[in-house]
Write an enzyme that holds these catalytic residues in place. Structure first.
Site, mmCIF file in Angstrom:
data_model
loop_
_atom_site.group_PDB
_atom_site.id
_atom_site.type_symbol
_atom_site.label_atom_id
_atom_site.label_comp_id
_atom_site.label_asym_id
_atom_site.label_seq_id
_atom_site.Cartn_x
_atom_site.Cartn_y
_atom_site.Cartn_z
ATOM 1 N N PHE A 96 43.391 47.762 29.562
ATOM 2 C CA PHE A 96 42.677 47.235 30.739
ATOM 3 C C PHE A 96 42.192 48.373 31.646
ATOM 4 C CE2 PHE A 96 46.016 44.172 29.641
ATOM 5 C CZ PHE A 96 45.392 42.943 29.737
ATOM 6 N N PHE A 137 23.910 35.955 47.667
ATOM 7 C CA PHE A 137 22.889 36.898 47.184
ATOM 8 C C PHE A 137 21.784 36.154 46.419
ATOM 9 C CE2 PHE A 137 26.529 40.196 46.996
ATOM 10 C CZ PHE A 137 26.338 40.505 48.333
ATOM 11 N N THR A 195 42.840 52.885 40.861
ATOM 12 C CA THR A 195 42.394 51.595 41.407
ATOM 13 C C THR A 195 43.524 50.553 41.367
ATOM 14 O OG1 THR A 195 41.530 50.933 39.260
ATOM 15 C CG2 THR A 195 39.956 51.924 40.793
ATOM 16 N N TYR A 217 44.154 44.230 38.417
ATOM 17 C CA TYR A 217 44.114 42.786 38.659
ATOM 18 C C TYR A 217 44.490 41.989 37.406
ATOM 19 C CZ TYR A 217 41.835 38.245 39.549
ATOM 20 O OH TYR A 217 41.540 36.920 39.667
ATOM 21 N N HIS A 228 33.795 40.994 44.597
ATOM 22 C CA HIS A 228 33.760 39.714 43.879
ATOM 23 C C HIS A 228 33.705 38.516 44.819
ATOM 24 C CE1 HIS A 228 35.417 42.431 40.727
ATOM 25 N NE2 HIS A 228 34.392 41.870 40.123
ATOM 26 N N ARG A 238 28.008 30.964 37.346
ATOM 27 C CA ARG A 238 28.979 31.806 36.650
ATOM 28 C C ARG A 238 30.099 30.943 36.093
ATOM 29 N NH1 ARG A 238 25.443 34.700 37.096
ATOM 30 N NH2 ARG A 238 25.281 36.835 37.862
ATOM 31 N N TYR A 288 28.110 50.231 33.334
ATOM 32 C CA TYR A 288 29.421 49.601 33.146
ATOM 33 C C TYR A 288 29.434 48.775 31.852
ATOM 34 C CZ TYR A 288 32.911 45.934 33.497
ATOM 35 O OH TYR A 288 33.917 45.041 33.198
#
Ligand code: UDP
Length: 323
Positions: free
Chosen positions: A73, A206, A35, A11, A187, A219, A141
């Site tokens: 990345f 959420f 991915t 991405y 996302h 965010r 992560y």
């Protein structure tokens, strides 16, 4: 200038590759396509399908390429998955990425730019978050990204490798050509836009009892082209450093849904669900340092512009890239 972009089919890597090419750089994209997507590789770049696990290939390609800089990345990035399969994250994001770091040193690469993340901070004590905030990740992560930051710092001290670690807040938006296509998608913005695309009936919120003005998480959304600009500027940074990249504005989940309703003209039904584990109430960047030292100047500070760019891309690519 010739740049090696590991993860250039993902991405953020695809948008960054496009941005570099538009600014006169030559780019070689290296991606395993685990991915990433072949169709997300800008056609003007050279493409090598390969995995960072392949130490021999990574060293050969970097040796023969005569690169001025490396952008990295190529990492796994699902927080939830990292909580159930931490080894996958430490293996790829640290052990395999070490092959790239060694190749950079062996070939005297002048600049190494690393995709880091706000997830290295965990639950920060102070908002907005400055670069010197304590880093206590709350998932493997974030830990794997912090470990790589530390690996860079040691390679700088011991071998003199010049590096920049860019800690993204919430990467969002699309270029005309390249957008967000994760599988599974986790996302917020792409999931919201799946509703007007007819791919899902509603969006789940959420948790709505966080200690924030409307109870939903805040965010800091940052356009991928602004991230790309920071990567390009980092190539010429005079010193090694760490920078937080965000717009400095916190948008709640409810506010983002509302903006998406306005942009798409669709009612986008929303349902409140249980909190997702590991979500801090608020993550907002202080990017003063990047503006001062890298001369970074984000162009998409309006969240409506960010969501509109994503919407334009999804209208053209409702199912993402061809599989
Ligand atoms: N979120 C949500 N519903 C969703 C996906 C995300 O309410 O279907 C929330 C999530 O809890 C967080 C915010 O949206 O507060 C941004 O989540 P995202 O996964 O996009 O990015 P993160 O901040 O986790 O990196």
């Amino acid at each position: 200038m010739k740049i090696f972009v590991a993860g250039g089919a993902g991405y953020i890597g695809s948008g960054c590759t496009e941005f570099l090419l538009n600014n006169g750089y030559e780019v070689t994209v290296f991606d395993s396509l685990i991915t990433g997507h072949r169709d997300a590789v800008d056609k003007r770049s050279e493409f090598i399908e390969g995995d960072l696990a392949d130490r021999k290939l990574v060293r050969t390609v970097i040796k023969n390429g005569d690169f001025d800089g490396i952008m990295h990345f190529a990492a796994f990035s699902l927080v939830g998955e990292s909580m159930t399969n931490p080894g996958k994250y430490f293996m790829n994001n640290n052990a395999h990425a070490l092959n790239l770091l060694d190749a950079a040193v062996e070939n005297n690469i002048k600049s190494f730019v690393f995709s880091s993340t706000a997830a290295t901070f965990g639950v920060p004590e102070k908002m907005p978050i400055t670069e010197d905030a304590q880093q206590h990740p709350i998932n493997p992560y974030g830990e794997s990204k912090l470990i790589f930051e530390k690996m860079l710092s040691w390679y700088n001290k011991i071998y003199g490798l010049k590096y920049t670690a860019l800690r993204y807040f919430n990467a969002a938006g699309a270029t005309e050509k390249f957008g967000e296509d994760h599988s599974p998608e986790t996302h917020l913005i792409p999931l919201i836009l799946q509703v007007p695309l007819g791919r899902r009936k509603s969006i789940k919120i959420f948790g709505d009892d966080y200690d924030t003005p409307d109870g939903t998480c805040l965010r800091d959304y940052i356009h991928i082209l602004d991230l790309a600009q920071a990567h390009m500027l980092a190539l010429d940074a005079p010193r090694s450093g760490h920078y937080n990249l965000g717009c400095g504005n916190g948008y709640s989940v409810k506010e983002i849904i509302e903006v998406a309703r306005k942009v798409t003209g669709h009612p986008i039904p929303a349902e409140v669900e249980a909190k997702r584990s590991g979500d801090p109430a608020e993550l907002i960047a202080d990017s003063t340092l990047a503006k001062k030292e890298l001369l970074w100047s984000p162009k998409y500070e309006n969240v409506e512009d960010i969501i509109s760019s994503a919407w334009e891309w999804f209208k053209k690519n409702p199912d993402g890239y061809s599989k």
